[in-house]
Design a protein around this motif. Structure first.
Motif, PDB file in Angstrom:
ATOM      1  N   GLN A   1       0.784  -1.234   0.000  1.00  0.00           N
ATOM      2  CA  GLN A   1       0.000   0.000   0.000  1.00  0.00           C
ATOM      3  C   GLN A   1       0.817   1.285   0.000  1.00  0.00           C
ATOM      4  OE1 GLN A   1      -3.352  -0.027   2.682  1.00  0.00           O
ATOM      5  NE2 GLN A   1      -3.142  -2.241   2.923  1.00  0.00           N
ATOM      6  N   ILE A   2       2.059   1.230   0.409  1.00  0.00           N
ATOM      7  CA  ILE A   2       2.799   2.459   0.693  1.00  0.00           C
ATOM      8  C   ILE A   2       3.051   3.332  -0.532  1.00  0.00           C
ATOM      9  CG2 ILE A   2       5.112   1.449   0.545  1.00  0.00           C
ATOM     10  CD1 ILE A   2       5.768   3.224   3.050  1.00  0.00           C
ATOM     11  N   ASP A   3       3.330   2.735  -1.684  1.00  0.00           N
ATOM     12  CA  ASP A   3       3.659   3.547  -2.862  1.00  0.00           C
ATOM     13  C   ASP A   3       2.494   4.430  -3.294  1.00  0.00           C
ATOM     14  OD1 ASP A   3       6.272   2.645  -2.963  1.00  0.00           O
ATOM     15  OD2 ASP A   3       5.810   1.014  -4.344  1.00  0.00           O
ATOM     16  N   SER A   4       1.274   3.934  -3.131  1.00  0.00           N
ATOM     17  CA  SER A   4       0.105   4.720  -3.543  1.00  0.00           C
ATOM     18  C   SER A   4      -0.286   5.774  -2.508  1.00  0.00           C
ATOM     19  CB  SER A   4      -1.079   3.798  -3.813  1.00  0.00           C
ATOM     20  OG  SER A   4      -1.486   3.169  -2.610  1.00  0.00           O
ATOM     21  N   LYS A   5       0.384   5.768  -1.360  1.00  0.00           N
ATOM     22  CA  LYS A   5       0.024   6.705  -0.288  1.00  0.00           C
ATOM     23  C   LYS A   5       1.190   7.606   0.107  1.00  0.00           C
ATOM     24  CE  LYS A   5      -3.703   3.995   1.198  1.00  0.00           C
ATOM     25  NZ  LYS A   5      -4.229   2.865   1.543  1.00  0.00           N
ATOM     26  N   GLN A   6       2.101   7.836  -0.815  1.00  0.00           N
ATOM     27  CA  GLN A   6       3.265   8.675  -0.506  1.00  0.00           C
ATOM     28  C   GLN A   6       2.876  10.059  -0.016  1.00  0.00           C
ATOM     29  OE1 GLN A   6       6.606   8.872  -3.219  1.00  0.00           O
ATOM     30  NE2 GLN A   6       5.963   6.952  -4.164  1.00  0.00           N
ATOM     31  N   ALA A   7       1.773  10.583  -0.514  1.00  0.00           N
ATOM     32  CA  ALA A   7       1.366  11.956  -0.197  1.00  0.00           C
ATOM     33  C   ALA A   7       1.045  12.153   1.287  1.00  0.00           C
ATOM     34  CB  ALA A   7       0.157  12.349  -1.041  1.00  0.00           C
ATOM     35  N   VAL A   8       0.744  11.091   2.019  1.00  0.00           N
ATOM     36  CA  VAL A   8       0.388  11.250   3.428  1.00  0.00           C
ATOM     37  C   VAL A   8       1.619  11.370   4.330  1.00  0.00           C
ATOM     38  CG1 VAL A   8      -1.788  10.023   3.128  1.00  0.00           C
ATOM     39  CG2 VAL A   8       0.212   8.789   3.980  1.00  0.00           C
ATOM     40  N   PHE A   9       2.794  11.135   3.768  1.00  0.00           N
ATOM     41  CA  PHE A   9       4.019  11.164   4.565  1.00  0.00           C
ATOM     42  C   PHE A   9       4.684  12.536   4.504  1.00  0.00           C
ATOM     43  CE2 PHE A   9       3.493   6.685   3.568  1.00  0.00           C
ATOM     44  CZ  PHE A   9       3.746   6.084   4.791  1.00  0.00           C
ATOM     45  N   ALA A  10       5.214  12.961   5.617  1.00  0.00           N
ATOM     46  CA  ALA A  10       5.965  14.215   5.684  1.00  0.00           C
ATOM     47  C   ALA A  10       7.452  13.927   5.475  1.00  0.00           C
ATOM     48  CB  ALA A  10       5.755  14.868   7.048  1.00  0.00           C
ATOM     49  N   THR A  11       8.150  14.884   4.956  1.00  0.00           N
ATOM     50  CA  THR A  11       9.606  14.849   4.744  1.00  0.00           C
ATOM     51  C   THR A  11      10.053  13.512   4.162  1.00  0.00           C
ATOM     52  OG1 THR A  11      10.077  14.242   7.043  1.00  0.00           O
ATOM     53  CG2 THR A  11      10.021  16.594   6.521  1.00  0.00           C
ATOM     54  N   ASN A  12      11.003  12.851   4.834  1.00  0.00           N
ATOM     55  CA  ASN A  12      11.543  11.586   4.340  1.00  0.00           C
ATOM     56  C   ASN A  12      10.845  10.363   4.938  1.00  0.00           C
ATOM     57  OD1 ASN A  12      13.551  12.625   2.613  1.00  0.00           O
ATOM     58  ND2 ASN A  12      14.861  13.052   4.387  1.00  0.00           N
ATOM     59  N   SER A  13       9.718  10.560   5.596  1.00  0.00           N
ATOM     60  CA  SER A  13       9.063   9.452   6.297  1.00  0.00           C
ATOM     61  C   SER A  13       8.661   8.312   5.380  1.00  0.00           C
ATOM     62  CB  SER A  13       7.851   9.959   7.075  1.00  0.00           C
ATOM     63  OG  SER A  13       8.263  10.864   8.068  1.00  0.00           O
ATOM     64  N   TYR A  14       8.237   8.616   4.165  1.00  0.00           N
ATOM     65  CA  TYR A  14       7.887   7.553   3.216  1.00  0.00           C
ATOM     66  C   TYR A  14       9.087   6.634   2.993  1.00  0.00           C
ATOM     67  CZ  TYR A  14       7.692   5.339  -1.368  1.00  0.00           C
ATOM     68  OH  TYR A  14       7.796   4.433  -2.389  1.00  0.00           O
ATOM     69  N   ARG A  15      10.244   7.223   2.707  1.00  0.00           N
ATOM     70  CA  ARG A  15      11.455   6.432   2.450  1.00  0.00           C
ATOM     71  C   ARG A  15      11.857   5.623   3.687  1.00  0.00           C
ATOM     72  NH1 ARG A  15      14.784   7.857  -1.939  1.00  0.00           N
ATOM     73  NH2 ARG A  15      16.583   7.243  -0.696  1.00  0.00           N
ATOM     74  N   VAL A  16      11.711   6.222   4.850  1.00  0.00           N
ATOM     75  CA  VAL A  16      12.089   5.541   6.090  1.00  0.00           C
ATOM     76  C   VAL A  16      11.151   4.365   6.357  1.00  0.00           C
ATOM     77  CG1 VAL A  16      12.281   5.815   8.604  1.00  0.00           C
ATOM     78  CG2 VAL A  16      13.210   7.575   7.075  1.00  0.00           C
ATOM     79  N   VAL A  17       9.857   4.572   6.237  1.00  0.00           N
ATOM     80  CA  VAL A  17       8.900   3.486   6.504  1.00  0.00           C
ATOM     81  C   VAL A  17       9.088   2.350   5.500  1.00  0.00           C
ATOM     82  CG1 VAL A  17       6.440   2.861   6.527  1.00  0.00           C
ATOM     83  CG2 VAL A  17       7.223   4.949   7.665  1.00  0.00           C
ATOM     84  N   LYS A  18       9.219   2.686   4.229  1.00  0.00           N
ATOM     85  CA  LYS A  18       9.400   1.637   3.226  1.00  0.00           C
ATOM     86  C   LYS A  18      10.725   0.902   3.438  1.00  0.00           C
ATOM     87  CE  LYS A  18       9.122   0.525  -1.643  1.00  0.00           C
ATOM     88  NZ  LYS A  18       8.775   0.965  -2.989  1.00  0.00           N
ATOM     89  N   GLY A  19      11.782   1.657   3.734  1.00  0.00           N
ATOM     90  CA  GLY A  19      13.079   1.030   3.992  1.00  0.00           C
ATOM     91  C   GLY A  19      13.047   0.115   5.202  1.00  0.00           C
ATOM     92  N   GLU A  20      12.412   0.574   6.270  1.00  0.00           N
ATOM     93  CA  GLU A  20      12.300  -0.258   7.466  1.00  0.00           C
ATOM     94  C   GLU A  20      11.488  -1.522   7.184  1.00  0.00           C
ATOM     95  OE1 GLU A  20      10.714   2.150  10.624  1.00  0.00           O
ATOM     96  OE2 GLU A  20      12.611   3.186  10.939  1.00  0.00           O
ATOM     97  N   ALA A  21      10.420  -1.396   6.410  1.00  0.00           N
ATOM     98  CA  ALA A  21       9.584  -2.560   6.089  1.00  0.00           C
ATOM     99  C   ALA A  21      10.378  -3.591   5.282  1.00  0.00           C
ATOM    100  CB  ALA A  21       8.333  -2.121   5.332  1.00  0.00           C
ATOM    101  N   LEU A  22      11.118  -3.138   4.289  1.00  0.00           N
ATOM    102  CA  LEU A  22      11.937  -4.065   3.494  1.00  0.00           C
ATOM    103  C   LEU A  22      12.986  -4.752   4.367  1.00  0.00           C
ATOM    104  CD1 LEU A  22      12.348  -1.845   0.331  1.00  0.00           C
ATOM    105  CD2 LEU A  22      11.342  -4.146   0.356  1.00  0.00           C
ATOM    106  N   ALA A  23      13.602  -3.984   5.247  1.00  0.00           N
ATOM    107  CA  ALA A  23      14.622  -4.552   6.127  1.00  0.00           C
ATOM    108  C   ALA A  23      14.012  -5.559   7.106  1.00  0.00           C
ATOM    109  CB  ALA A  23      15.342  -3.438   6.878  1.00  0.00           C
ATOM    110  N   LEU A  24      12.836  -5.252   7.617  1.00  0.00           N
ATOM    111  CA  LEU A  24      12.174  -6.191   8.524  1.00  0.00           C
ATOM    112  C   LEU A  24      11.790  -7.480   7.804  1.00  0.00           C
ATOM    113  CD1 LEU A  24      10.001  -3.756  10.634  1.00  0.00           C
ATOM    114  CD2 LEU A  24      11.902  -5.170  11.454  1.00  0.00           C
ATOM    115  N   ARG A  25      11.348  -7.359   6.555  1.00  0.00           N
ATOM    116  CA  ARG A  25      11.018  -8.569   5.782  1.00  0.00           C
ATOM    117  C   ARG A  25      12.261  -9.444   5.630  1.00  0.00           C
ATOM    118  NH1 ARG A  25       8.152  -7.837   0.097  1.00  0.00           N
ATOM    119  NH2 ARG A  25      10.208  -7.190  -0.613  1.00  0.00           N
ATOM    120  N   ALA A  26      13.386  -8.819   5.342  1.00  0.00           N
ATOM    121  CA  ALA A  26      14.637  -9.572   5.211  1.00  0.00           C
ATOM    122  C   ALA A  26      15.036 -10.209   6.542  1.00  0.00           C
ATOM    123  CB  ALA A  26      15.748  -8.656   4.698  1.00  0.00           C
ATOM    124  N   LEU A  27      14.931  -9.451   7.627  1.00  0.00           N
ATOM    125  CA  LEU A  27      15.292  -9.962   8.944  1.00  0.00           C
ATOM    126  C   LEU A  27      14.442 -11.175   9.322  1.00  0.00           C
ATOM    127  CD1 LEU A  27      16.718  -9.739  11.742  1.00  0.00           C
ATOM    128  CD2 LEU A  27      14.852  -8.205  12.397  1.00  0.00           C
TER     129      LEU A  27
END
Length: 171
Positions: free
Chosen positions: A31-57
């Motif tokens: 869902q995150i790519d279609s909702k980028q507009a709801v994120f402030a500053t770099n939060s979109y990149r941080v949330v998506k990055g954390e999610a990918l890293a958690l999936r790997a972990l």
């Protein structure tokens, strides 16, 4: 005794709990790519990055628990690497393929999280950025990459990832 009913139940709980976590992360990633507009500053990149890293972990921990060590047989089938949200049956991948998938997710997470490398120990004006030492942050990604490379017995790559963390400690 892995054949005891209580052991089987405990092991099944680990398996289903970890894959439930992966499903939740995949739901965010769906869902995150279609909702980028709801994120402030770099939060979109941080949330998506954390999610990918958690999936790997989560997948890496499952691999270590339910697969054979790569030094035993990296081509042996081990666990599914689930990258989509939904109910489906995924094929078992080889130990090496799972590690490759983990490293691929981590490479993307590293790129996304590189915008925010500061580890905060306080509560700044933006609550999302509070206490980032507790987040799956850029430095945690580098550490996990080092762990996976070491597990794979690629000591040179593991050292390079670990050295980046070691060399970037606050003064």
């Amino acid at each position: 005794d892995y054949t005891a009913t209580s052991s089987k139940s405990y092991i099944a709980g680990i398996w289903s709990g970890m894959y439930t976590g992966i499903a939740n992360v995949n739901n965010v990633l769906t869902q995150i790519d279609s909702k980028q507009a709801v994120f402030a500053t770099n939060s979109y990149r941080v949330v998506k990055g954390e999610a990918l890293a958690l999936r790997a972990l989560l997948h890496f921990d499952l691999l270590r628990m339910f697969g054979v060590a790569p030094v035993v047989d990296g081509s042996r089938k081990s666990i599914p690497y689930v990258t989509r949200f939904g109910v489906s049956v995924y094929p078992l991948l080889s130990v090496n393929a799972v590690m490759d998938s983990c490293l691929k997710d981590l490479a993307e997470a590293e790129q996304l999280l590189s915008v925010e490398k500061t580890v905060r120990l306080e509560y700044p004006a933006d609550p999302f950025l509070a206490y980032t030492r507790n987040h799956m942050n850029y430095w945690a990604v580098k550490g996990l990459q080092a762990r996976i490379y070491l597990y794979r017995d690629d000591k040179q790559a593991a050292l390079a990832e670990a050295q980046e963390v070691i060399n970037n400690q606050p003064a």
